[in-house]
Write a protein that holds these residues in place. Sequence first.
Motif, PDB file in Angstrom:
ATOM      1  N   GLN A 166      16.835   7.130 -14.403  1.00  0.00           N
ATOM      2  CA  GLN A 166      16.828   5.829 -13.728  1.00  0.00           C
ATOM      3  C   GLN A 166      18.240   5.347 -13.452  1.00  0.00           C
ATOM      4  OE1 GLN A 166      14.527   3.743 -16.723  1.00  0.00           O
ATOM      5  NE2 GLN A 166      12.668   3.757 -15.453  1.00  0.00           N
ATOM      6  N   ALA A 167      19.151   5.636 -14.388  1.00  0.00           N
ATOM      7  CA  ALA A 167      20.529   5.178 -14.231  1.00  0.00           C
ATOM      8  C   ALA A 167      21.234   5.866 -13.074  1.00  0.00           C
ATOM      9  CB  ALA A 167      21.309   5.409 -15.525  1.00  0.00           C
ATOM     10  N   THR A 168      20.780   7.061 -12.675  1.00  0.00           N
ATOM     11  CA  THR A 168      21.428   7.744 -11.550  1.00  0.00           C
ATOM     12  C   THR A 168      21.293   6.965 -10.245  1.00  0.00           C
ATOM     13  OG1 THR A 168      19.431   9.067 -11.102  1.00  0.00           O
ATOM     14  CG2 THR A 168      21.107  10.041 -12.554  1.00  0.00           C
ATOM     15  N   TRP A 169      20.338   6.018 -10.199  1.00  0.00           N
ATOM     16  CA  TRP A 169      20.218   5.172  -9.010  1.00  0.00           C
ATOM     17  C   TRP A 169      21.443   4.274  -8.837  1.00  0.00           C
ATOM     18  CZ3 TRP A 169      17.239   5.564  -4.938  1.00  0.00           C
ATOM     19  CH2 TRP A 169      16.067   6.316  -5.046  1.00  0.00           C
ATOM     20  N   VAL A 170      22.204   4.095  -9.912  1.00  0.00           N
ATOM     21  CA  VAL A 170      23.456   3.344  -9.807  1.00  0.00           C
ATOM     22  C   VAL A 170      24.416   4.077  -8.868  1.00  0.00           C
ATOM     23  CG1 VAL A 170      25.476   2.530 -11.090  1.00  0.00           C
ATOM     24  CG2 VAL A 170      23.192   2.313 -12.082  1.00  0.00           C
TER      25      VAL A 170
END
Length: 541
Positions: free
Chosen positions: A67-71
Motif C-alpha cells: 500500500q505504501a508504494t502508492w506514495v
Amino acid sequence: MTAEEAARLSPEESERITQEQGWTGGYNPWTVALIVTMATFMEVLDTAIANVSLPHIAGTLSASEDQATWVLTSYLVSNAVVLPISGWIANRVGRKRFYMSCVVLFTISSFLCGIAPNLGLLIFFRVLQGIGGGGLGPSEQAILADTFPPAKRGMAFAVYGMAVVLAPAIGPTLGGFITDHYSWRWVFFINVPVGILSLMLSGRVLMDPPHLVKLKKDSAKFKIDGVGLALIAIGLGALEFVLDKGQEDDWFHSHAIIFFIVVAAVCLVGFVVWEWRNEHPIVDVKLFRSSNFAIANIMMLVLGMTLYGSTVLLPQYLQIWMGYSAQDSGMALSPGGFVVICLLPFVGRMIGKIDTRYMIAFGFFSLTVALWYFAHTLYPGIDFKHAVLLRVYLSFGIAFLFVPINTVIYNGIPPSKNNQVSGIVNLFRNMGGDIGIAFVATAVARRSQTHQSQLASNVVRGGELDARLHALSSYLQAHGIAPSTADKMALGNIYGQVVKQAQTLAYADVIMVFCVFAAIMVPAVLLTRKAKPAAGAAMAH
C-alpha cells in the motif's frame, strides 16, 4: 543591460538578443542559473530519498508496504502527466508565473505530506507534489537555454546536469540518514525552507523576455485543446501505473495491468494522431520529424534507463544480499555522483570545441565498457570498495552524455519551440528511468527463477556436496546444535548459497541488457547532424 532597459525591448529585439547573447533581464546569468537549479535539485532529491522511507511510512501509518508504494506511484503518475504539457502551459500563462506556481505548489504539498495523518491523504498530497515537481525541470532547462549565450550554454547545462545526476546519487544516503535518525516526515519538511528561499529569489530575479510575453498573448487567443489534454493525461497516467505496478501484479496475469496497457496504447496513439493534425497542439509531436530531435530523445531515454536502473540495482543488491543498511548502500553511490560533478564542468567547456557527436559516442562507449565490467565482476562476496568503483566507472561515461545529448536535441529547432522541447526531453529522461526501474524489478525476479532451476539441477547428492554438508553439520553440532537440526541447517545453508548465486546471475543479466542498449547508441550517433556552434538557437531551443 538593466531590467528596465530589457523591459522596453520589442519581441523581435529580445529574441535576437536571446539567440546571440542570452537573456538575463539585467542580472548575472550564473545568479539565474543557481536560483532555478535550487528548486530542481530539491525536486529530484525528494524523489530519490522518498524511496528509502517507504518501510517507515508504512509502519507509522499502519499500512502494508504494498500500500505504501502508492506514495511513489501517485507522484510518478502526476509528474509524468505534467512533464510533456509543461511547455504548453508555460507559453499560455507565462514561464515565470508557471515556474513560480510550481515552486509554490511543490513547497506547500511537501509540508502537507509531512503532516499527513493517514496514507490516503499522503497519497493525495503526493499527487499535488508531483504536479508541482513536473514543471520545475522543464522550466529550468528552458530558462537556462535562454539565459546563456551559445558559447556558455554547455556550462549552463552542466549545472543543470549536476542537479539531475547528483540528486539520485546522494538521495538514498540522505534518505537513510533522515529516516534512521529522525522521522520520515522530515524527508518532506526539508523541502519547505528551500522552496521558500527559491520562491523569494526567483520572484526577484527571473523575467520573461518580451518575445515570450508576446507568445503568451498569442497562445491565449486559442482554445484549450481539451481532447489532446485528456488523451495524454490518461495515456501517460495509465502507462506510469503499468510500469510501477506491473511486476507487483504479475504483468499479463493481472486483468488490471492488461486494461491499463490497452488504455495507455489507445490514448497515446490517439494523442499522436490528434496532435499531428491540430494547428495549435499541446505537445508539438511534429518536432520528431527532425532526425536529430528524435534520435537524441531516444539517447536520453537510454541514458535514463541506465542511470536510474543502475541506481536502483546496486543498492538493492547490497542491501538484500550483502546486508548493507540503506545509508551504507547509498554511500556506495555517492562517490559516483561526485565524479559527475568534477567532470561536468569540463564537458560543458568542451561543448563547441569538440564535435558533440564524438563526446556522445565516447560516453556511450565508456558506459558500455563499464556495464560489461560490472556484469562480469559482480559476485556475492563483493566488498564496499569494489561497489564504489563499479558506480564510479558508470558515472564516468554518464558525465559525457547528459550535456552533449541536450546540445544535439536542440540543434536545428526553432527558438519558438524552446518550452516544448524542454518538456519533451525531460519526459523521455524520466520515462527512461521508470522503464529501467520496472525492467530491473521484473528481469531480476524472472531470471533468478531460471538460474535457480539450472543451478539446482546440478546440486546432486554425493561427492563434494555430501562432504560440504557433513562439514557444516559437524561444525554446527560442535557449537551445541542437535544433529537432526544441524543437518537441516546445513542443507538450508547450501540452498541459500544457490539462491544467492542465482540472484547474482540475474543481476548480471540485467546489467548486460543495459550494456547492449548503450552499445547500440554508439553507432546511432552517426545518424545525427553536427551541431553548429554559431547557431545559438540550436542549443537553446
